[in-house]
Design an enzyme around this catalytic site. Sequence first.
Site: not given
Length: 309
Positions: A183, A232, A302
């Site tokens: 990520r 998320s 995130e």
Amino acid sequence: MAPDCSVEGTIEAPIDTDGLKGKLTPDAPLAKLVWFKSGGKADWLFEPEDLADLKEFLRRLDGDLPVMALGLGSNMIVRDGGVPGVVIKLGKPFADVAIDDESCVVACGGGAHGILVASAARDCGVAGLEFMRGIPGTVGGFVRMNGGAYGREVSDVLIDCEVVMPDGRFHTLPASDLQYSYRHSALPEGAVVVRARFKGEPGDPEVIGAKMDEIAEARENSQPLRTKTGGSTFKNPPGKKAWELVDAAGCRGLTMGGAQVSEKHTNFLLNTGDATSADIEGLGEEVKRRVYEHSGVELEWEIQRVGRP
């Protein structure tokens, strides 16, 4: 002939807009453009008419103001104080998808939705991009964040991407230059991804479609899709799942103001109706604190958090 750039209101534009064709809006509300439906305004919002328009706009800006690209706003908290500088919103001119059947290369604009890319690849018998059906965002966003779902991520398939820098310079960057990790990428701050190429492989459209349906069903069954959420919230720590850590710390259903930890999937935060971005971010920080206190694991955000508190 396309009209010159329209500037709403009477606030003086940060640059000379003569000859530009896009729309430049001062004090532009961003809450309606992000999934959480909260947050402040952008000092300026620019919606370019095409690539040449974007390059010229940023060339004139010449790095004098911060630049941030905005896709679907699905993985983002816009803080209540708003976003300084210029937010770039790519529209339909940047949402095309073109596929070379022989090479299985999928080229698409930075504003193309993940589901559109996956569906177009399926229709042409190109496999390997099904996971994009499960990424709620645009190509620009998940190229920057190495978006992934269901066992694959962008770094597995990206060939290269075209970007416009905050001073208007145009570059084509091979995937190796992005130094992908989980990520995360090394894409320069303020760079706007306008196009990307992905490498697929030959496949059966029916098999590809069935896999995409499985992904869609899995998301429907496990995630609070029909809510004001941001996807998320925390990265999965090595060898662990963030939602399990959040659940074990007793945070399922936890609230702060109008924000709530989802009871369906504890790695999702929700705006139950009137949450401020401070509520949402504050709840996330409280979840992080409780998880660390319970398990000793420091969760990492995130979701991208941008703007002034």
